[in-house]
Design a protein around this motif. Structure first.
Motif, PDB file in Angstrom:
ATOM      1  N   ILE A   1       0.735  -1.066  -0.134  1.00  0.00           N
ATOM      2  CA  ILE A   1       0.230  -0.021   0.069  1.00  0.00           C
ATOM      3  C   ILE A   1       0.926   1.389   0.093  1.00  0.00           C
ATOM      4  O   ILE A   1       0.672   2.196  -0.911  1.00  0.00           O
ATOM      5  N   VAL A   2       2.132   1.252   0.780  1.00  0.00           N
ATOM      6  CA  VAL A   2       2.876   2.371   0.567  1.00  0.00           C
ATOM      7  C   VAL A   2       3.679   2.519  -0.524  1.00  0.00           C
ATOM      8  O   VAL A   2       3.604   3.625  -1.121  1.00  0.00           O
ATOM      9  N   VAL A   3       3.817   1.458  -1.277  1.00  0.00           N
ATOM     10  CA  VAL A   3       4.600   1.667  -2.548  1.00  0.00           C
ATOM     11  C   VAL A   3       3.616   2.086  -3.567  1.00  0.00           C
ATOM     12  O   VAL A   3       3.975   2.908  -4.318  1.00  0.00           O
ATOM     13  N   PHE A   4       2.168   1.651  -3.428  1.00  0.00           N
ATOM     14  CA  PHE A   4       1.192   2.206  -4.539  1.00  0.00           C
ATOM     15  C   PHE A   4       1.082   3.562  -4.181  1.00  0.00           C
ATOM     16  O   PHE A   4       0.924   4.351  -5.125  1.00  0.00           O
ATOM     17  N   VAL A   5       1.005   4.115  -2.901  1.00  0.00           N
ATOM     18  CA  VAL A   5       0.672   5.568  -2.633  1.00  0.00           C
ATOM     19  C   VAL A   5       1.763   6.336  -3.116  1.00  0.00           C
ATOM     20  O   VAL A   5       1.515   7.266  -3.989  1.00  0.00           O
ATOM     21  N   LEU A   6       3.110   5.914  -2.968  1.00  0.00           N
ATOM     22  CA  LEU A   6       4.119   6.845  -3.561  1.00  0.00           C
ATOM     23  C   LEU A   6       4.155   6.761  -4.953  1.00  0.00           C
ATOM     24  O   LEU A   6       4.450   7.681  -5.501  1.00  0.00           O
ATOM     25  N   ALA A   7       4.080   5.492  -5.628  1.00  0.00           N
ATOM     26  CA  ALA A   7       4.088   5.559  -6.971  1.00  0.00           C
ATOM     27  C   ALA A   7       2.782   6.497  -7.570  1.00  0.00           C
ATOM     28  O   ALA A   7       3.010   7.074  -8.750  1.00  0.00           O
ATOM     29  N   SER A   8       1.566   6.163  -6.886  1.00  0.00           N
ATOM     30  CA  SER A   8       0.545   7.231  -7.552  1.00  0.00           C
ATOM     31  C   SER A   8       0.861   8.554  -7.306  1.00  0.00           C
ATOM     32  O   SER A   8       0.414   9.521  -8.333  1.00  0.00           O
ATOM     33  N   THR A   9       1.800   8.851  -6.289  1.00  0.00           N
ATOM     34  CA  THR A   9       1.947  10.266  -6.110  1.00  0.00           C
ATOM     35  C   THR A   9       2.899  10.906  -7.192  1.00  0.00           C
ATOM     36  O   THR A   9       2.728  11.907  -7.568  1.00  0.00           O
ATOM     37  N   VAL A  10       3.765  10.093  -7.569  1.00  0.00           N
ATOM     38  CA  VAL A  10       4.631  10.273  -8.560  1.00  0.00           C
ATOM     39  C   VAL A  10       4.071  10.645  -9.905  1.00  0.00           C
ATOM     40  O   VAL A  10       4.167  11.655 -10.690  1.00  0.00           O
ATOM     41  N   VAL A  11       2.857   9.651 -10.254  1.00  0.00           N
ATOM     42  CA  VAL A  11       2.256   9.823 -11.462  1.00  0.00           C
ATOM     43  C   VAL A  11       1.302  11.015 -11.502  1.00  0.00           C
ATOM     44  O   VAL A  11       1.202  11.655 -12.523  1.00  0.00           O
ATOM     45  N   MET A  12       0.708  11.297 -10.176  1.00  0.00           N
ATOM     46  CA  MET A  12      -0.111  12.386 -10.097  1.00  0.00           C
ATOM     47  C   MET A  12       0.702  13.664 -10.483  1.00  0.00           C
ATOM     48  O   MET A  12       0.340  14.561 -11.035  1.00  0.00           O
ATOM     49  N   MET A  13       1.696  13.600  -9.940  1.00  0.00           N
ATOM     50  CA  MET A  13       2.667  15.097  -9.969  1.00  0.00           C
ATOM     51  C   MET A  13       3.296  15.289 -11.190  1.00  0.00           C
ATOM     52  O   MET A  13       3.060  16.378 -11.861  1.00  0.00           O
ATOM     53  N   TRP A  14       3.537  13.942 -12.156  1.00  0.00           N
ATOM     54  CA  TRP A  14       3.793  14.267 -13.303  1.00  0.00           C
ATOM     55  C   TRP A  14       2.626  14.701 -14.293  1.00  0.00           C
ATOM     56  O   TRP A  14       3.147  15.424 -15.156  1.00  0.00           O
ATOM     57  N   MET A  15       1.528  14.128 -14.133  1.00  0.00           N
ATOM     58  CA  MET A  15       0.283  14.546 -14.727  1.00  0.00           C
ATOM     59  C   MET A  15      -0.066  15.999 -14.520  1.00  0.00           C
ATOM     60  O   MET A  15      -0.337  16.609 -15.369  1.00  0.00           O
ATOM     61  N   THR A  16       0.122  16.417 -13.178  1.00  0.00           N
ATOM     62  CA  THR A  16      -0.047  17.890 -12.955  1.00  0.00           C
ATOM     63  C   THR A  16       0.756  18.812 -13.489  1.00  0.00           C
ATOM     64  O   THR A  16       0.119  19.937 -14.091  1.00  0.00           O
ATOM     65  N   VAL A  17       1.926  18.278 -13.714  1.00  0.00           N
ATOM     66  CA  VAL A  17       2.813  19.285 -14.518  1.00  0.00           C
ATOM     67  C   VAL A  17       2.583  19.678 -16.081  1.00  0.00           C
ATOM     68  O   VAL A  17       2.963  20.643 -16.481  1.00  0.00           O
ATOM     69  N   HIS A  18       2.110  18.508 -16.535  1.00  0.00           N
ATOM     70  CA  HIS A  18       1.645  18.538 -18.069  1.00  0.00           C
ATOM     71  C   HIS A  18       0.212  18.908 -18.319  1.00  0.00           C
ATOM     72  O   HIS A  18      -0.111  19.132 -19.549  1.00  0.00           O
ATOM     73  N   LEU A  19      -0.652  18.954 -17.319  1.00  0.00           N
ATOM     74  CA  LEU A  19      -1.798  19.054 -17.577  1.00  0.00           C
ATOM     75  C   LEU A  19      -2.016  20.708 -17.580  1.00  0.00           C
ATOM     76  O   LEU A  19      -1.635  21.520 -16.700  1.00  0.00           O
TER      77      LEU A  19
END
Length: 167
Positions: free
Chosen positions: A66-84
């Motif tokens: 769960i911790v790994v999933f939350v951290l990976a999701s955070t990286v994907v979300m931040m990457w998406m936020t930068v390009h949105l």
């Protein structure tokens, strides 16, 4: 080749009329600013709260995934936020904006407009022939995307503007 504008007065002085926005202002604000701030506050706040309360942080054996999933999701979300970005058009120029700057890209510099496979019908990617002030591609969330995306293809609206001879 690209005009980067900072304020609305300069924007309206370049091409008469205001941009017609293809992306939703509220949807973009929520996904670019509000949700990431709330998420980062939670992701940083929980470990800080646990450390202050218990004096240490330990992860139980079954919760590592769960911790790994939350951290990976955070990286994907931040990457998406930068390009949105917020996307619209004015005349024969694509208007790309965020909350700090705006750029106008001529239609002939757009290489492709395509749906994003992992968020089909709700997220659109625009690729450019070269680099722009926002990079070589951007994402945008179409107006009413969560509702309209169930029944239509939001990327087609921009494709018809860019390449009317093919539609």
């Amino acid at each position: 080749m690209y005009d980067v504008l900072v304020d609305d007065q300069a924007s309206s002085a370049q091409v008469p009329g205001r941009p017609v926005w293809l992306s939703g202002a509220i949807l973009t604000l929520l996904n670019k600013v509000v949700f990431p701030v709330v998420w980062l506050t939670f992701v940083a706040g929980v470990p800080i709260w646990v450390f202050v309360t218990y004096g240490r942080i330990s992860i139980g054996g079954g919760f590592g995934f769960i911790v790994v999933f939350v951290l990976a999701s955070t990286v994907v979300m931040m990457w998406m936020t930068v390009h949105l970005e917020r996307v619209g058009y004015c005349g024969r120029e694509l208007v790309i904006a965020n909350y700090w700057r705006e750029a106008r890209v001529p239609f002939d510099q757009v290489a492709a407009v395509e749906p994003v496979w992992w968020y089909r019908s709700r997220l659109v990617r625009i690729r450019f022939n070269g680099t722009t002030p926002f990079g070589s591609w951007v994402y945008y969330l179409p107006k009413w995307g969560p509702l309209r995306g169930l029944f239509t293809k939001p990327e087609e609206e921009l494709k018809q503007l860019l390449w009317p001879e093919f539609h």
